[in-house]
Design a protein around this motif. Structure first.
Motif, short mmCIF file in Angstrom:
data_model
loop_
_atom_site.label_atom_id
_atom_site.label_comp_id
_atom_site.label_asym_id
_atom_site.label_seq_id
_atom_site.Cartn_x
_atom_site.Cartn_y
_atom_site.Cartn_z
N LEU A 1 -7.05 -7.67 0.92
CA LEU A 1 -5.57 -8.04 0.52
C LEU A 1 -5.94 -8.32 -0.93
O LEU A 1 -5.81 -7.61 -2.29
CB LEU A 1 -5.30 -9.19 0.72
CG LEU A 1 -4.53 -9.71 -0.12
CD1 LEU A 1 -3.18 -9.81 -1.03
CD2 LEU A 1 -4.95 -12.00 -0.19
N TYR A 2 -7.58 -8.38 -0.80
CA TYR A 2 -8.29 -8.98 -1.88
C TYR A 2 -8.55 -7.55 -2.92
O TYR A 2 -8.92 -6.99 -4.14
CB TYR A 2 -9.79 -9.24 -1.99
CG TYR A 2 -10.60 -9.86 -3.12
CD1 TYR A 2 -10.22 -10.70 -3.68
CD2 TYR A 2 -11.75 -9.40 -2.52
CE1 TYR A 2 -10.93 -10.79 -4.73
CE2 TYR A 2 -12.97 -10.01 -3.74
CZ TYR A 2 -12.61 -10.13 -5.39
OH TYR A 2 -13.16 -10.68 -5.88
N GLN B 1 -7.12 -4.99 -2.85
CA GLN B 1 -5.84 -4.47 -3.05
C GLN B 1 -5.94 -5.16 -4.27
O GLN B 1 -5.01 -4.31 -5.80
CB GLN B 1 -4.30 -4.75 -2.92
CG GLN B 1 -4.46 -3.82 -1.08
CD GLN B 1 -3.38 -4.39 -0.44
OE1 GLN B 1 -2.81 -5.28 -0.72
NE2 GLN B 1 -2.88 -3.23 1.03
N ILE B 2 -5.94 -7.14 -4.97
CA ILE B 2 -5.93 -7.42 -5.74
C ILE B 2 -6.42 -6.65 -6.96
O ILE B 2 -6.25 -6.87 -8.15
CB ILE B 2 -6.28 -8.91 -5.90
CG1 ILE B 2 -4.72 -9.54 -4.78
CG2 ILE B 2 -5.80 -9.67 -7.34
CD1 ILE B 2 -5.10 -11.00 -4.55
N GLU B 3 -7.78 -6.66 -6.43
CA GLU B 3 -8.75 -6.43 -7.34
C GLU B 3 -8.22 -4.41 -7.78
O GLU B 3 -9.75 -4.23 -8.62
CB GLU B 3 -10.51 -6.24 -7.23
CG GLU B 3 -10.45 -6.88 -7.34
CD GLU B 3 -10.21 -8.68 -8.51
OE1 GLU B 3 -10.79 -7.71 -9.38
OE2 GLU B 3 -9.98 -9.48 -8.74
N ARG B 4 -8.03 -3.89 -7.28
CA ARG B 4 -7.69 -2.51 -6.94
C ARG B 4 -8.95 -1.74 -6.89
O ARG B 4 -8.80 -0.68 -7.55
CB ARG B 4 -7.32 -2.37 -8.86
CG ARG B 4 -5.79 -2.58 -8.84
CD ARG B 4 -5.35 -2.32 -10.45
NE ARG B 4 -4.09 -3.12 -10.74
CZ ARG B 4 -2.81 -2.51 -10.53
NH1 ARG B 4 -2.65 -1.69 -10.94
NH2 ARG B 4 -1.98 -3.33 -11.18
N ARG C 1 4.23 -7.24 -6.74
CA ARG C 1 3.45 -7.10 -7.86
C ARG C 1 2.44 -6.12 -7.18
O ARG C 1 2.13 -5.30 -5.91
CB ARG C 1 2.97 -7.71 -8.77
CG ARG C 1 4.34 -8.32 -9.25
CD ARG C 1 3.84 -9.72 -10.75
NE ARG C 1 5.03 -9.67 -11.11
CZ ARG C 1 5.35 -10.97 -11.77
NH1 ARG C 1 4.09 -12.10 -11.72
NH2 ARG C 1 5.94 -12.02 -12.12
N ARG C 2 0.52 -6.81 -7.55
CA ARG C 2 -0.55 -6.01 -7.09
C ARG C 2 -0.96 -6.68 -5.82
O ARG C 2 -1.63 -6.02 -5.88
CB ARG C 2 -1.56 -6.25 -8.27
CG ARG C 2 -1.31 -6.44 -9.75
CD ARG C 2 -2.28 -6.63 -10.84
NE ARG C 2 -3.37 -6.51 -10.05
CZ ARG C 2 -4.47 -7.27 -11.01
NH1 ARG C 2 -4.40 -7.41 -12.03
NH2 ARG C 2 -5.09 -7.75 -10.54
N TRP C 3 -0.20 -7.37 -4.93
CA TRP C 3 -0.63 -7.25 -3.92
C TRP C 3 0.70 -7.81 -2.70
O TRP C 3 1.39 -7.90 -3.22
CB TRP C 3 -1.37 -8.79 -3.66
CG TRP C 3 -0.69 -10.64 -3.99
CD1 TRP C 3 -0.24 -10.62 -4.95
CD2 TRP C 3 -0.51 -11.89 -3.37
NE1 TRP C 3 0.44 -11.80 -5.03
CE2 TRP C 3 0.79 -12.60 -3.69
CE3 TRP C 3 -0.24 -11.19 -2.10
CZ2 TRP C 3 1.18 -13.26 -3.15
CZ3 TRP C 3 -0.30 -12.49 -1.64
CH2 TRP C 3 0.73 -13.39 -2.01
#
Length: 181
Positions: A25-26, A28-31, A61-63
């Motif tokens: 997850l992290y 993905q959030i931080e790309r 969205r981003r996650w």
């Protein structure tokens, strides 16, 4: 003693799987790209649970909230097994609360581990794909502290301050957990 051993083994196995889901997850959030050794490891250990959950839990969205749901499910299974071993001596709601607290505990512990590895890697100046991933994951945690804490004598104390703050958060979490019915 047998319950302690079983609880310890469950904590290790489910804690590692939970931290991998939270790392996914992290990342993905931080790309952070998953084409590196860390990303491949994360996929190898979490696809079996996260991919089926994606059919039920939509992306936001981003996650990918299915990673968080997977982490919560893993911890719920761990505490359900312990609850069954204790022959239901505590209320069933205990399982849900312990799962939530445990996910938070795993997340804080993982952040502390990440920062320790980041600090050690910064001392040896290694250039590897894993070091780049660690740096990309640690920098967002340290950036707010670096705005406040100046570099003293050429030494960045933000990692030390972050570790102290995370340890304080672990203490607060422990007190909240102990005060839980």
């Amino acid at each position: 003693m047998l319950l302690q051993i079983f609880s310890f083994v469950l904590d290790i196995v489910f804690g590692l799987l939970t931290s991998i889901c939270l790392l996914r997850l992290y990342m993905q959030i931080e790309r952070v790209p998953f084409g590196n050794p860390v990303g491949r490891l994360v996929f190898a250990f979490s696809d079996w649970l996260v991919l089926p959950l994606r059919r039920v839990v939509p992306a936001a969205r981003r996650w990918d909230p299915s990673c968080l749901v997977a982490a919560l499910l893993l911890q719920a299974v761990q505490y359900l097994l312990l609850w069954l071993l204790m022959a239901g001596s505590v209320p069933m709601a205990w399982v849900a609360w312990m799962a939530v607290f445990s996910v938070l505990r795993v997340a804080l512990s993982a952040m502390m581990g990440l920062l320790i590895v980041y600090a050690v890697l910064s001392w040896v100046q290694t250039r590897s794909p894993i070091a780049d991933v660690i740096t990309r994951l640690a920098e967002p945690l340290l950036r707010p502290l670096r705005r406040i804490i100046p570099i003293i004598g050429g030494i960045d104390l933000s990692v030390l301050v972050a570790l102290v703050l995370l340890q304080v958060a672990m203490m607060v979490l422990g007190q909240l957990q102990m005060g839980m019915p």
